[in-house]
Design a protein around this motif. Sequence first.
Motif, PDB file in Angstrom:
ATOM      1  N   HIS A 113       6.549 -15.096   1.763  1.00 22.76           N
ATOM      2  CA  HIS A 113       7.456 -15.048   2.907  1.00 22.76           C
ATOM      3  C   HIS A 113       7.043 -13.989   3.911  1.00 22.76           C
ATOM      4  O   HIS A 113       7.200 -14.150   5.114  1.00 22.76           O
ATOM      5  N   ASP A 114       6.490 -12.876   3.392  1.00 28.50           N
ATOM      6  CA  ASP A 114       6.163 -11.776   4.291  1.00 28.50           C
ATOM      7  C   ASP A 114       5.073 -10.901   3.695  1.00 28.50           C
ATOM      8  O   ASP A 114       4.894 -10.837   2.475  1.00 28.50           O
ATOM      9  N   VAL A 115       4.347 -10.219   4.591  1.00 27.76           N
ATOM     10  CA  VAL A 115       3.347  -9.233   4.202  1.00 27.76           C
ATOM     11  C   VAL A 115       3.921  -7.871   4.592  1.00 27.76           C
ATOM     12  O   VAL A 115       4.259  -7.651   5.750  1.00 27.76           O
ATOM     13  N   VAL A 116       4.090  -6.983   3.619  1.00 25.45           N
ATOM     14  CA  VAL A 116       4.658  -5.662   3.888  1.00 25.45           C
ATOM     15  C   VAL A 116       3.676  -4.595   3.406  1.00 25.45           C
ATOM     16  O   VAL A 116       2.667  -4.905   2.767  1.00 25.45           O
ATOM     17  N   LYS A 117       4.005  -3.340   3.726  1.00 23.79           N
ATOM     18  CA  LYS A 117       3.151  -2.246   3.272  1.00 23.79           C
ATOM     19  C   LYS A 117       3.131  -2.231   1.746  1.00 23.79           C
ATOM     20  O   LYS A 117       4.169  -2.186   1.105  1.00 23.79           O
ATOM     21  N   GLY A 118       1.964  -2.326   1.188  1.00 26.17           N
ATOM     22  CA  GLY A 118       1.851  -2.250  -0.269  1.00 26.17           C
ATOM     23  C   GLY A 118       1.802  -3.567  -0.996  1.00 26.17           C
ATOM     24  O   GLY A 118       1.636  -3.608  -2.205  1.00 26.17           O
TER      25      GLY A 118
END
Length: 278
Positions: A113-118
């Motif tokens: 759904h999403d690319v986040v930090k880490g």
Amino acid sequence: MSMADDMNKEISDITQLEVGDVTTGTVTKIEKKHALINVNAKLDGVLPISELSNLHIEKIEDVLSEGDSLTVKVIKASEDELVVSKKAVDAEKAWEELKPKFENNETFDVEIHDVVKGGLVADLGVRGFIPASLVENYYVEDFSEYKGKTLSVKIIEFEPESNKLILSHRAVVEEELERKKQEALQNLQPGEVKTGTVQRITNFGAFVNIGDIDGLVHISEIAHHHVETPDEVLKEGEEVTVKVLSVDPENERISLSIKETIPGPWEQISETFNVGDV
């Protein structure tokens, strides 16, 4: 029926909701930060944008429309306020469905759904997190292309009480590599000649990949002449032809020889010299 009876019937038809109750209602209005839900109670339920999903929602209208039917859980109830949550219902159902997948070490698909930090985030009714180190079995510089992609994963941490769900795609990749490795160990026979790639050079030989498994070419099996150090004659990434000398499935060891695939210095001597030649 008298007017008093009508009023009593209306009151009895109204659901008396308390915190923890789960009910179904209809979206009657959408505001900027919340939606109103008719749950057949004295008050319309207020569904805050933060209680819609475990994931970040920019606009309520992106996921809800007036007239939609929703199952919600009451998280606050007073004389003048009724607050409900959709994500609480989704989460309870999700944890229930995910539990056997965790217990059985099951592999299943998720959409990123999403690319986040880490790392990466997947929506499974609860927030599933794939740390960067558990995405692949190699280093990934940029994860931006993973958004919207479907990955096969396993659950490696399952903690409903702290809302923690950690997933791993790397575990699936490594399991498949191990399966292929074991298959190769069972099928490989001494005497077979294979084409392989030099993976790693050490002071005692070179490890050569012959498909789904690596084997060792000992320094004494590299060439017919004396080799001081393997990197004199071999380099990483080089393609070589090898002969399987032995296979030890129990210890996962394969011995290979490059020397055995190359004609020896004395093999063609009869073609070069005749008896009596000086």
